[in-house]
Design a protein around this motif. Structure first.
Motif, short mmCIF file in Angstrom:
data_model
loop_
_atom_site.label_atom_id
_atom_site.label_comp_id
_atom_site.label_asym_id
_atom_site.label_seq_id
_atom_site.Cartn_x
_atom_site.Cartn_y
_atom_site.Cartn_z
N THR A 28 0.61 -1.47 -0.11
CA THR A 28 -0.16 0.30 -0.13
C THR A 28 1.22 1.54 -0.20
O THR A 28 0.81 2.26 -0.16
N LEU A 29 2.37 1.23 0.75
CA LEU A 29 2.80 2.46 0.33
C LEU A 29 3.27 2.65 -0.39
O LEU A 29 3.65 3.70 -0.63
N VAL A 30 4.52 1.39 -1.14
CA VAL A 30 4.55 1.72 -1.91
C VAL A 30 3.83 1.83 -2.89
O VAL A 30 3.98 2.68 -4.60
N ILE A 35 6.64 5.68 0.20
CA ILE A 35 7.69 4.88 0.57
C ILE A 35 8.67 4.38 -1.02
O ILE A 35 7.69 3.73 -1.72
N THR A 36 9.47 4.95 -1.03
CA THR A 36 9.62 4.65 -2.78
C THR A 36 11.18 3.31 -2.78
O THR A 36 11.67 2.76 -3.54
N GLY A 37 11.75 3.34 -2.25
CA GLY A 37 13.52 2.36 -2.19
C GLY A 37 14.81 3.21 -2.59
O GLY A 37 14.38 4.79 -2.81
N ALA A 54 10.04 12.62 7.98
CA ALA A 54 9.32 13.09 8.20
C ALA A 54 8.28 13.52 6.69
O ALA A 54 6.98 13.69 6.03
N VAL A 55 9.27 12.58 5.61
CA VAL A 55 8.73 12.70 4.30
C VAL A 55 7.64 11.91 4.21
O VAL A 55 6.55 11.99 3.51
N MET A 56 7.59 10.60 4.90
CA MET A 56 6.77 9.23 4.39
C MET A 56 5.48 10.24 5.24
O MET A 56 4.48 10.06 4.44
N ILE A 57 5.48 10.79 6.15
CA ILE A 57 4.47 11.59 6.63
C ILE A 57 3.53 12.27 6.93
O ILE A 57 2.56 12.67 6.42
N TYR A 58 4.37 13.67 5.57
CA TYR A 58 4.27 14.50 4.22
C TYR A 58 3.16 13.83 3.16
O TYR A 58 2.63 14.23 3.55
N LYS A 59 4.17 12.56 3.12
CA LYS A 59 3.19 11.96 1.78
C LYS A 59 2.21 11.36 1.89
O LYS A 59 0.81 11.55 1.00
N ALA A 60 2.42 10.98 3.38
CA ALA A 60 0.66 10.33 3.06
C ALA A 60 -0.34 11.01 4.53
O ALA A 60 -1.44 10.47 4.30
#
Length: 62
Positions: A28-30, A35-37, A54-60
């Motif tokens: 789901t995250l990919v 997340i992109t690895g 912080a980037v993951m939280i922002y994107k979510a």
């Protein structure tokens, strides 16, 4: 959020290192580009930096 397909993980060389219980969540995250690895690996056993978190939280959220 789009759920995606578990086959999506197979494009990453280290997909088998993702814990079985976490695979659906990682898909789901990919799928949603949260997340992109690094392009070829997810690095599921690596630590995340504060900036990466912080980037993951922002994107979510957005």
């Amino acid at each position: 959020m789009d759920k995606g397909s578990e086959n999506l993980l197979e494009r990453f060389l280290d997909w088998s290192s993702v814990a079985k219980y976490a695979q659906k969540s990682i898909v789901t995250l990919v799928t949603n580009d949260i997340i992109t690895g690094d392009g070829t690996k997810l690095k599921p056993l690596a630590s995340s930096s504060r900036a990466e978190a912080a980037v993951m939280i922002y994107k979510a959220i957005h």
